[in-house]
Design an enzyme around this catalytic site. Sequence first.
Site, PDB file in Angstrom:
ATOM      1  N   TYR A 118      26.495  90.473  45.929  1.00 26.01           N
ATOM      2  CA  TYR A 118      25.655  89.681  47.070  1.00 26.01           C
ATOM      3  C   TYR A 118      26.135  90.965  47.915  1.00 26.01           C
ATOM      4  O   TYR A 118      24.508  91.749  48.617  1.00 26.01           O
ATOM      5  CB  TYR A 118      25.738  88.856  47.923  1.00 26.01           C
ATOM      6  CG  TYR A 118      24.670  88.552  48.997  1.00 26.01           C
ATOM      7  CD1 TYR A 118      23.902  88.675  48.301  1.00 26.01           C
ATOM      8  CD2 TYR A 118      25.197  88.113  49.922  1.00 26.01           C
ATOM      9  CE1 TYR A 118      22.544  88.223  49.439  1.00 26.01           C
ATOM     10  CE2 TYR A 118      23.985  87.547  50.615  1.00 26.01           C
ATOM     11  CZ  TYR A 118      22.949  87.999  50.678  1.00 26.01           C
ATOM     12  OH  TYR A 118      22.162  87.068  51.523  1.00 26.01           O
TER      13      TYR A 118
ATOM     14  N   VAL B 137      23.147  81.130  58.693  1.00 22.46           N
ATOM     15  CA  VAL B 137      21.394  80.488  59.290  1.00 22.46           C
ATOM     16  C   VAL B 137      21.519  78.934  58.754  1.00 22.46           C
ATOM     17  O   VAL B 137      21.666  78.968  57.386  1.00 22.46           O
ATOM     18  CB  VAL B 137      20.534  81.162  59.309  1.00 22.46           C
ATOM     19  CG1 VAL B 137      19.332  80.321  59.687  1.00 22.46           C
ATOM     20  CG2 VAL B 137      20.515  82.259  60.112  1.00 22.46           C
TER      21      VAL B 137
END
Length: 247
Positions: free
Chosen positions: A151, A184
């Site tokens: 990723y 987040v």
Amino acid sequence: MGRRIVVSGGGTGIGLATAETFAAAGERVVILGRRAEVLRAAADKLNAAYGADLVTWTGADLSDPEQTRRAAEFITADGAVDVVVTNAGGNVAPFNDGTLEGVADQYQRNFAANVLTAVLLTEALLPHLTRPGGRIVHLSSVASLRGPGSYGGTKAALHAYTFELAKRLGPEGVTANAVAPGYVEDTEFFGERGTPEFIAQQIGETLTGQPGTPAEIAAAIRYLASPEAAYMTGQVLHINGGAQLGR
């Protein structure tokens, strides 16, 4: 009439917060994603809050060239584009089975989800981007600096693409930047991996002792897309509460 803003992955999380910050300013927003029902609900919510028909949507898998081409035709049917925000993606293959085939599948799936979705949409819209004054903002990640590899590597690839675009388009008055968030809250990113213990660990790595919010990331994106950011291009803006120090 406000500017035309395109936000991929605009139905939830950071993408939805980004669409909202532009819609709240009276700008016209097109949101894209793979799930029509999510996009429709997001557009209805924003239009009810900020004005009918400010937000439109179209469904597409942006890793597919033909679907991206159709999406671009929909977006540009009634004019030019001022801002492109490529937010679609995520760690869609966080694990592999340890075989070479499994590793290859993991890397290929994350590349398609994070690199192709950004590159194909951007390239499809480049001929229609306002010159001068166009803005491109890619969503990266703190993972670009520290992994995981399948990723994080895709997000690092977006940095290289951002730098290429900045050089290519700077003479035409178009800027290209990236925003790299840390942890987040209130997103779908971690899914079942987002246990209370995992979240506490992520917050514990920050220097501020708090998570980021989609609205905070959206505010940074809006600045990079603003006329006031004309002198800022080829940059990666890290927003992670100090979990990863600047470099």
